[in-house]
Design a protein around this motif. Structure first.
Motif, PDB file in Angstrom:
ATOM      1  N   LEU A 140       1.800  -6.215  43.500  1.00 20.22           N
ATOM      2  CA  LEU A 140       2.676  -5.477  44.394  1.00 20.22           C
ATOM      3  C   LEU A 140       3.855  -6.379  44.773  1.00 20.22           C
ATOM      4  CD1 LEU A 140      -0.032  -3.887  46.728  1.00 20.22           C
ATOM      5  CD2 LEU A 140       1.122  -2.818  44.784  1.00 20.22           C
ATOM      6  N   GLU A 141       4.869  -5.792  45.371  1.00 20.07           N
ATOM      7  CA  GLU A 141       6.035  -6.589  45.740  1.00 20.07           C
ATOM      8  C   GLU A 141       5.702  -7.648  46.787  1.00 20.07           C
ATOM      9  OE1 GLU A 141       9.970  -4.041  45.424  1.00 20.07           O
ATOM     10  OE2 GLU A 141       8.412  -2.880  46.443  1.00 20.07           O
ATOM     11  N   THR A 142       4.599  -7.465  47.508  1.00 19.54           N
ATOM     12  CA  THR A 142       4.158  -8.427  48.524  1.00 19.54           C
ATOM     13  C   THR A 142       3.467  -9.639  47.924  1.00 19.54           C
ATOM     14  OG1 THR A 142       2.056  -7.262  48.740  1.00 19.54           O
ATOM     15  CG2 THR A 142       3.842  -6.605  50.219  1.00 19.54           C
ATOM     16  N   GLY A 143       3.190  -9.591  46.606  1.00 18.94           N
ATOM     17  CA  GLY A 143       2.440 -10.661  45.968  1.00 18.94           C
ATOM     18  C   GLY A 143       0.951 -10.393  45.927  1.00 18.94           C
ATOM     19  N   GLU A 144       0.505  -9.307  46.561  1.00 22.33           N
ATOM     20  CA  GLU A 144      -0.903  -8.905  46.498  1.00 22.33           C
ATOM     21  C   GLU A 144      -1.182  -8.270  45.144  1.00 22.33           C
ATOM     22  OE1 GLU A 144      -2.213  -7.318  50.721  1.00 22.33           O
ATOM     23  OE2 GLU A 144      -0.223  -6.546  50.192  1.00 22.33           O
ATOM     24  N   MET A 145      -2.438  -8.360  44.712  1.00 24.93           N
ATOM     25  CA  MET A 145      -2.817  -7.759  43.446  1.00 24.93           C
ATOM     26  C   MET A 145      -3.469  -6.398  43.663  1.00 24.93           C
ATOM     27  SD  MET A 145      -4.087 -10.895  40.994  1.00 24.93           S
ATOM     28  CE  MET A 145      -3.835  -9.844  39.528  1.00 24.93           C
ATOM     29  N   ILE A 146      -3.394  -5.563  42.642  1.00 22.83           N
ATOM     30  CA  ILE A 146      -3.952  -4.213  42.704  1.00 22.83           C
ATOM     31  C   ILE A 146      -4.592  -3.890  41.362  1.00 22.83           C
ATOM     32  CG2 ILE A 146      -1.791  -3.097  41.988  1.00 22.83           C
ATOM     33  CD1 ILE A 146      -2.486  -0.827  43.976  1.00 22.83           C
ATOM     34  N   VAL A 177      -1.589 -18.239  45.177  1.00 23.76           N
ATOM     35  CA  VAL A 177      -2.306 -18.895  44.083  1.00 23.76           C
ATOM     36  C   VAL A 177      -3.479 -19.712  44.625  1.00 23.76           C
ATOM     37  CG1 VAL A 177      -2.144 -20.506  42.154  1.00 23.76           C
ATOM     38  CG2 VAL A 177      -0.199 -19.022  42.700  1.00 23.76           C
ATOM     39  N   TYR A 178      -4.665 -19.478  44.072  1.00 24.46           N
ATOM     40  CA  TYR A 178      -5.839 -20.288  44.384  1.00 24.46           C
ATOM     41  C   TYR A 178      -5.888 -21.501  43.459  1.00 24.46           C
ATOM     42  CZ  TYR A 178      -8.075 -16.635  47.270  1.00 24.46           C
ATOM     43  OH  TYR A 178      -8.379 -15.727  48.263  1.00 24.46           O
ATOM     44  N   VAL A 179      -6.403 -22.620  43.975  1.00 26.59           N
ATOM     45  CA  VAL A 179      -6.611 -23.817  43.153  1.00 26.59           C
ATOM     46  C   VAL A 179      -8.050 -24.320  43.274  1.00 26.59           C
ATOM     47  CG1 VAL A 179      -4.203 -24.541  43.215  1.00 26.59           C
ATOM     48  CG2 VAL A 179      -5.759 -25.311  45.015  1.00 26.59           C
ATOM     49  N   ASN A 180      -8.819 -23.713  44.170  1.00 22.39           N
ATOM     50  CA  ASN A 180     -10.201 -24.114  44.416  1.00 22.39           C
ATOM     51  C   ASN A 180     -11.117 -22.921  44.160  1.00 22.39           C
ATOM     52  OD1 ASN A 180     -12.727 -24.571  45.885  1.00 22.39           O
ATOM     53  ND2 ASN A 180     -11.717 -26.401  46.703  1.00 22.39           N
ATOM     54  N   LYS A 207      -4.883 -21.284  39.512  1.00 23.78           N
ATOM     55  CA  LYS A 207      -4.311 -22.355  38.699  1.00 23.78           C
ATOM     56  C   LYS A 207      -5.379 -23.407  38.436  1.00 23.78           C
ATOM     57  CE  LYS A 207      -0.648 -25.846  38.458  1.00 23.78           C
ATOM     58  NZ  LYS A 207      -0.395 -25.561  37.032  1.00 23.78           N
ATOM     59  N   PRO A 208      -5.829 -23.538  37.186  1.00 19.86           N
ATOM     60  CA  PRO A 208      -6.810 -24.589  36.883  1.00 19.86           C
ATOM     61  C   PRO A 208      -6.152 -25.960  36.910  1.00 19.86           C
ATOM     62  CG  PRO A 208      -6.104 -23.517  34.861  1.00 19.86           C
ATOM     63  CD  PRO A 208      -5.449 -22.772  35.989  1.00 19.86           C
ATOM     64  N   ALA A 209      -6.934 -26.980  37.273  1.00 27.30           N
ATOM     65  CA  ALA A 209      -6.406 -28.348  37.240  1.00 27.30           C
ATOM     66  C   ALA A 209      -6.238 -28.809  35.798  1.00 27.30           C
ATOM     67  CB  ALA A 209      -7.340 -29.282  38.001  1.00 27.30           C
ATOM     68  N   SER A 210      -7.161 -28.399  34.938  1.00 24.00           N
ATOM     69  CA  SER A 210      -7.064 -28.743  33.518  1.00 24.00           C
ATOM     70  C   SER A 210      -7.872 -27.753  32.701  1.00 24.00           C
ATOM     71  CB  SER A 210      -7.579 -30.166  33.258  1.00 24.00           C
ATOM     72  OG  SER A 210      -8.974 -30.249  33.523  1.00 24.00           O
ATOM     73  N   ILE A 211      -7.447 -27.555  31.471  1.00 24.73           N
ATOM     74  CA  ILE A 211      -8.205 -26.744  30.523  1.00 24.73           C
ATOM     75  C   ILE A 211      -8.938 -27.692  29.583  1.00 24.73           C
ATOM     76  CG2 ILE A 211      -8.048 -25.127  28.589  1.00 24.73           C
ATOM     77  CD1 ILE A 211      -5.669 -23.855  29.979  1.00 24.73           C
ATOM     78  N   VAL A 261      -0.389 -23.261  32.878  1.00 29.43           N
ATOM     79  CA  VAL A 261      -1.295 -22.117  32.777  1.00 29.43           C
ATOM     80  C   VAL A 261      -1.850 -21.707  34.143  1.00 29.43           C
ATOM     81  CG1 VAL A 261      -3.527 -21.355  31.872  1.00 29.43           C
ATOM     82  CG2 VAL A 261      -1.934 -22.591  30.392  1.00 29.43           C
ATOM     83  N   HIS A 262      -1.817 -20.413  34.387  1.00 26.80           N
ATOM     84  CA  HIS A 262      -2.507 -19.788  35.510  1.00 26.80           C
ATOM     85  C   HIS A 262      -3.390 -18.682  34.937  1.00 26.80           C
ATOM     86  CE1 HIS A 262       0.902 -21.686  37.492  1.00 26.80           C
ATOM     87  NE2 HIS A 262       0.355 -21.470  38.671  1.00 26.80           N
ATOM     88  N   PHE A 263      -4.480 -18.398  35.610  1.00 24.41           N
ATOM     89  CA  PHE A 263      -5.354 -17.300  35.222  1.00 24.41           C
ATOM     90  C   PHE A 263      -5.183 -16.132  36.186  1.00 24.41           C
ATOM     91  CE2 PHE A 263      -8.555 -20.799  33.899  1.00 24.41           C
ATOM     92  CZ  PHE A 263      -7.914 -20.974  32.685  1.00 24.41           C
ATOM     93  N   PHE A 264      -5.166 -14.919  35.648  1.00 25.21           N
ATOM     94  CA  PHE A 264      -5.420 -13.740  36.464  1.00 25.21           C
ATOM     95  C   PHE A 264      -6.931 -13.541  36.419  1.00 25.21           C
ATOM     96  CE2 PHE A 264      -1.080 -12.766  34.823  1.00 25.21           C
ATOM     97  CZ  PHE A 264      -0.421 -12.776  36.042  1.00 25.21           C
TER      98      PHE A 264
END
Length: 274
Positions: free
Chosen positions: A30-36, A112-115, A135-139, A238-241
């Motif tokens: 969404l335009e707010t940055g929330e996911m749907i 964005v989550y990192v943990n 966002k993973p720290a490493s792949i 890289v980021h994951f959905f």
């Protein structure tokens, strides 16, 4: 519910289903940055948009559509179309990759989550978060394992019951079943190693394209998929959905998430402070 403006970012691999809810699960911002989450959406409909020249790709395209909150799904992001014929759908602008995905980053990377533990904690009641950008720290690596090569007979029978979206259409299996399950092994900011399955349409399509290019040689096709998702993506930001499956989220599994899409602009060059 008012019309929603949604940037489509994710389409899962199509699955047959009695209720047709899982034909394709589509997620976006969404335009707010929330996911749907929007389901059910027929994959053939998304393909038809390309064939008719409305959009070159349904990913990273803004749409306007009438949606309603699903009453049979406790996850707050889950919605379904008000009109299953999509007569109210309006196709808006697509976001390109100019300036290293600048427009896409602005739309997709607001939250964005990192943990991973934090995300899992937020997936519990009362928040029940079921979609997130991570966002993973490493792949570490891409893994795969062989699975059933044909849809289960009962799943095939479900498709014979008719198409929710087109009652005059002959029943069919929209896509062949992927003979492999792909997973990412990665770390988060804590350094803990995780392994999550990838259920994105894009990796399935890549496998079939690589298989055709390899004249049916599965090992070559798998190595080509690895070349992109492991080797090439190590040089990307890289980021994951991520998304939960309704079943395992409802069961309060230890980790109900799977990877439903990958966001991969180039890494930005770090500027020296001196």
């Amino acid at each position: 519910m008012p019309r929603k403006k949604v940037l489509i970012t994710v389409t899962t691999y199509p699955l047959p289903s009695r209720s047709h809810d899982e034909l394709v699960c589509t997620a976006g911002m969404l335009e707010t940055g929330e996911m749907i989450r929007i389901y059910p959406v027929p994959f053939s409909f998304l393909g038809g948009l390309r064939e008719k020249g409305h959009v070159s790709s349904f990913k990273y395209t803004w749409i306007e559509i009438d949606l309603k909150k699903r009453t049979d799904d406790f996850r707050p992001e889950s919605h379904s179309p008000v009109n299953y014929d999509f007569r109210d759908l309006k196709i808006l602008d697509s976001l390109d990759t100019q300036n290293n995905w600048a427009a896409r980053k602005l739309a997709c990377l607001q939250n964005v989550y990192v943990n991973m533990e934090k995300l899992i904690e937020d997936s519990k009641a009362p928040d029940n978060v079921s979609l997130a950008v991570f966002k993973p720290a490493s792949i570490i690596k891409l893994e795969w394992e062989e699975t059933d090569r044909e849809w289960k007979d009962e799943w095939k029978d479900l498709r014979k019951q008719g198409d929710l979206f087109n009652q005059d259409k002959d029943p069919e299996i929209l896509m062949p079943k992927l003979p492999y399950k792909f997973s990412y092994v990665f770390t988060d900011e804590t350094g803990k190693q995780r392994k999550l399955m990838i259920e994105d349409w894009e990796i399935g399509a890549l496998y079939w394209n690589c298989l055709r290019a390899a004249n049916g040689n599965e090992e070559i096709a798998l190595q080509k998929v690895k070349g992109k998702y492991e080797n090439e993506f190590k040089n990307k930001d890289v980021h994951f959905f991520m998304g939960t499956t309704k079943e395992w989220h409802m069961r309060r599994a230890k980790n109900p998430f799977v990877i439903i899409g990958v966001f991969y602009p180039k890494k930005e060059a770090q500027r020296s402070l001196f």
